[in-house]
Design a protein around this motif. Structure first.
Motif, PDB file in Angstrom:
ATOM      1  N   GLY A  26       0.816  -1.210   0.000  1.00  0.00           N
ATOM      2  CA  GLY A  26       0.000   0.000   0.000  1.00  0.00           C
ATOM      3  C   GLY A  26       0.850   1.260   0.000  1.00  0.00           C
ATOM      4  O   GLY A  26       0.564   2.221  -0.721  1.00  0.00           O
ATOM      5  N   VAL A  27       1.911   1.242   0.801  1.00  0.00           N
ATOM      6  CA  VAL A  27       2.793   2.412   0.887  1.00  0.00           C
ATOM      7  C   VAL A  27       3.474   2.651  -0.460  1.00  0.00           C
ATOM      8  O   VAL A  27       3.552   3.788  -0.933  1.00  0.00           O
ATOM      9  CB  VAL A  27       3.846   2.207   2.004  1.00  0.00           C
ATOM     10  CG1 VAL A  27       4.867   3.329   1.986  1.00  0.00           C
ATOM     11  CG2 VAL A  27       3.159   2.119   3.356  1.00  0.00           C
ATOM     12  N   GLN A  29       2.379   1.704  -3.453  1.00  0.00           N
ATOM     13  CA  GLN A  29       1.376   2.146  -4.426  1.00  0.00           C
ATOM     14  C   GLN A  29       1.008   3.604  -4.183  1.00  0.00           C
ATOM     15  O   GLN A  29       0.849   4.385  -5.125  1.00  0.00           O
ATOM     16  CB  GLN A  29       0.129   1.249  -4.309  1.00  0.00           C
ATOM     17  CG  GLN A  29      -0.800   1.343  -5.504  1.00  0.00           C
ATOM     18  CD  GLN A  29      -2.040   0.467  -5.343  1.00  0.00           C
ATOM     19  OE1 GLN A  29      -2.346  -0.022  -4.263  1.00  0.00           O
ATOM     20  NE2 GLN A  29      -2.771   0.287  -6.427  1.00  0.00           N
ATOM     21  N   LEU A  30       0.904   3.980  -2.912  1.00  0.00           N
ATOM     22  CA  LEU A  30       0.589   5.365  -2.565  1.00  0.00           C
ATOM     23  C   LEU A  30       1.690   6.304  -3.049  1.00  0.00           C
ATOM     24  O   LEU A  30       1.420   7.337  -3.661  1.00  0.00           O
ATOM     25  CB  LEU A  30       0.404   5.497  -1.044  1.00  0.00           C
ATOM     26  CG  LEU A  30       0.146   6.899  -0.495  1.00  0.00           C
ATOM     27  CD1 LEU A  30      -1.101   7.515  -1.106  1.00  0.00           C
ATOM     28  CD2 LEU A  30       0.033   6.859   1.035  1.00  0.00           C
ATOM     29  N   ARG A  31       2.939   5.940  -2.814  1.00  0.00           N
ATOM     30  CA  ARG A  31       4.065   6.775  -3.227  1.00  0.00           C
ATOM     31  C   ARG A  31       4.066   6.963  -4.741  1.00  0.00           C
ATOM     32  O   ARG A  31       4.226   8.074  -5.245  1.00  0.00           O
ATOM     33  CB  ARG A  31       5.385   6.142  -2.755  1.00  0.00           C
ATOM     34  CG  ARG A  31       6.589   7.047  -2.972  1.00  0.00           C
ATOM     35  CD  ARG A  31       7.877   6.407  -2.452  1.00  0.00           C
ATOM     36  NE  ARG A  31       7.838   6.172  -1.017  1.00  0.00           N
ATOM     37  CZ  ARG A  31       8.237   5.038  -0.423  1.00  0.00           C
ATOM     38  NH1 ARG A  31       8.710   4.049  -1.133  1.00  0.00           N
ATOM     39  NH2 ARG A  31       8.165   4.911   0.873  1.00  0.00           N
ATOM     40  N   THR A  33       1.541   6.723  -6.807  1.00  0.00           N
ATOM     41  CA  THR A  33       0.394   7.532  -7.225  1.00  0.00           C
ATOM     42  C   THR A  33       0.643   9.012  -6.951  1.00  0.00           C
ATOM     43  O   THR A  33       0.362   9.866  -7.792  1.00  0.00           O
ATOM     44  CB  THR A  33      -0.888   7.060  -6.503  1.00  0.00           C
ATOM     45  OG1 THR A  33      -1.069   5.675  -6.770  1.00  0.00           O
ATOM     46  CG2 THR A  33      -2.103   7.828  -6.974  1.00  0.00           C
ATOM     47  N   LEU A  34       1.172   9.320  -5.783  1.00  0.00           N
ATOM     48  CA  LEU A  34       1.449  10.714  -5.434  1.00  0.00           C
ATOM     49  C   LEU A  34       2.459  11.327  -6.402  1.00  0.00           C
ATOM     50  O   LEU A  34       2.293  12.453  -6.863  1.00  0.00           O
ATOM     51  CB  LEU A  34       1.977  10.810  -3.993  1.00  0.00           C
ATOM     52  CG  LEU A  34       0.955  10.504  -2.894  1.00  0.00           C
ATOM     53  CD1 LEU A  34       1.649  10.430  -1.529  1.00  0.00           C
ATOM     54  CD2 LEU A  34      -0.157  11.546  -2.856  1.00  0.00           C
ATOM     55  N   ALA A  50      -2.573  12.726   1.270  1.00  0.00           N
ATOM     56  CA  ALA A  50      -2.037  11.360   1.307  1.00  0.00           C
ATOM     57  C   ALA A  50      -3.069  10.393   1.867  1.00  0.00           C
ATOM     58  O   ALA A  50      -3.262   9.289   1.347  1.00  0.00           O
ATOM     59  CB  ALA A  50      -0.756  11.318   2.141  1.00  0.00           C
ATOM     60  N   ILE A  53      -5.968   9.818  -0.750  1.00  0.00           N
ATOM     61  CA  ILE A  53      -5.572   8.939  -1.852  1.00  0.00           C
ATOM     62  C   ILE A  53      -5.298   7.530  -1.343  1.00  0.00           C
ATOM     63  O   ILE A  53      -5.633   6.545  -2.006  1.00  0.00           O
ATOM     64  CB  ILE A  53      -4.362   9.538  -2.604  1.00  0.00           C
ATOM     65  CG1 ILE A  53      -4.838  10.786  -3.335  1.00  0.00           C
ATOM     66  CG2 ILE A  53      -3.758   8.530  -3.572  1.00  0.00           C
ATOM     67  CD1 ILE A  53      -3.768  11.576  -4.012  1.00  0.00           C
ATOM     68  N   GLY A  54      -4.756   7.400  -0.146  1.00  0.00           N
ATOM     69  CA  GLY A  54      -4.511   6.085   0.442  1.00  0.00           C
ATOM     70  C   GLY A  54      -5.797   5.301   0.614  1.00  0.00           C
ATOM     71  O   GLY A  54      -5.866   4.108   0.304  1.00  0.00           O
ATOM     72  N   GLU A  56      -8.626   5.781  -1.046  1.00  0.00           N
ATOM     73  CA  GLU A  56      -9.101   5.486  -2.401  1.00  0.00           C
ATOM     74  C   GLU A  56      -8.405   4.236  -2.972  1.00  0.00           C
ATOM     75  O   GLU A  56      -9.045   3.329  -3.494  1.00  0.00           O
ATOM     76  CB  GLU A  56      -8.831   6.717  -3.285  1.00  0.00           C
ATOM     77  CG  GLU A  56      -8.917   6.497  -4.775  1.00  0.00           C
ATOM     78  CD  GLU A  56     -10.347   6.425  -5.303  1.00  0.00           C
ATOM     79  OE1 GLU A  56     -10.501   6.000  -6.446  1.00  0.00           O
ATOM     80  OE2 GLU A  56     -11.288   6.776  -4.564  1.00  0.00           O
ATOM     81  N   LEU A  57      -7.080   4.189  -2.810  1.00  0.00           N
ATOM     82  CA  LEU A  57      -6.316   3.049  -3.332  1.00  0.00           C
ATOM     83  C   LEU A  57      -6.721   1.765  -2.618  1.00  0.00           C
ATOM     84  O   LEU A  57      -6.911   0.722  -3.252  1.00  0.00           O
ATOM     85  CB  LEU A  57      -4.813   3.287  -3.135  1.00  0.00           C
ATOM     86  CG  LEU A  57      -4.167   4.343  -4.026  1.00  0.00           C
ATOM     87  CD1 LEU A  57      -2.732   4.594  -3.584  1.00  0.00           C
ATOM     88  CD2 LEU A  57      -4.191   3.902  -5.481  1.00  0.00           C
TER      89      LEU A  57
END
Ligand SMILES: [Zn+2]
Length: 148
Positions: A26-27, A29-31, A33-34, A50, A53-54, A56-57
């Motif tokens: 997750g971390v 994927q979040l990075r 996406t950002l 953050a 979006i986290g 949402e992901l």
């Protein structure tokens, strides 16, 4: 909890999700996406952005095939180490695939058939069917108490 027939099947889902966290999927994927959306700067990122979006992901976006295979592998190891019958991870996924309307969380988990094949190869058939958590009657009594 109701979709599972026994504790070992429920444990297989929890072990898989723990594996996503342990592998920091997750971390990562979040990075990505950002960065892709230009929301991360040298100064960092706004916490509320953050978090938004986290969430949402986590709830809506499919995870990558690679992340799923990795979570399956780590999850199976965890399941076996915890003493549960590893084959329960496979019986649970096979059951979900057969349903007319699979649970929504499966839509964020691609390539179910390929994952089942891979898991069959990863487990030792000598031990796969042995372990705790296979008492269906006891499990259903407890789940019906918790989720009427
Ligand atoms: Zn997953």
């Amino acid at each position: 909890m109701k979709a599972a027939d026994n504790e070992a099947e429920l444990a297989s889902v929890i072990a898989h999700e723990i594996a996503h966290i342990a592998a920091r999927h997750g971390v990562k994927q979040l990075r990505q996406t950002l960065l892709a959306q230009g929301l991360a700067t040298a100064a960092g990122v706004d916490d509320s952005v953050a978090v938004q979006i986290g969430v949402e992901l986590a709830l809506r976006r499919p995870k990558s095939r690679q992340a799923e295979f990795e979570a399956d592998q780590i999850g199976l190891e965890t399941l076996g180490r915890a003493g549960y019958a590893q084959y329960s991870a496979i019986t649970f996924m096979q059951k979900l695939l057969k349903q007319a309307s699979p649970p929504s969380f499966l839509s964020t988990h691609p390539a179910t058939s390929a994952r089942i094949s891979q898991m069959k190869q990863m487990i030792n058939p000598e031990f796969a069917y042995n372990g705790d958590g296979l008492n269906e009657r006891r499990y259903q009594v407890i789940v019906n108490r918790l989720v009427p």
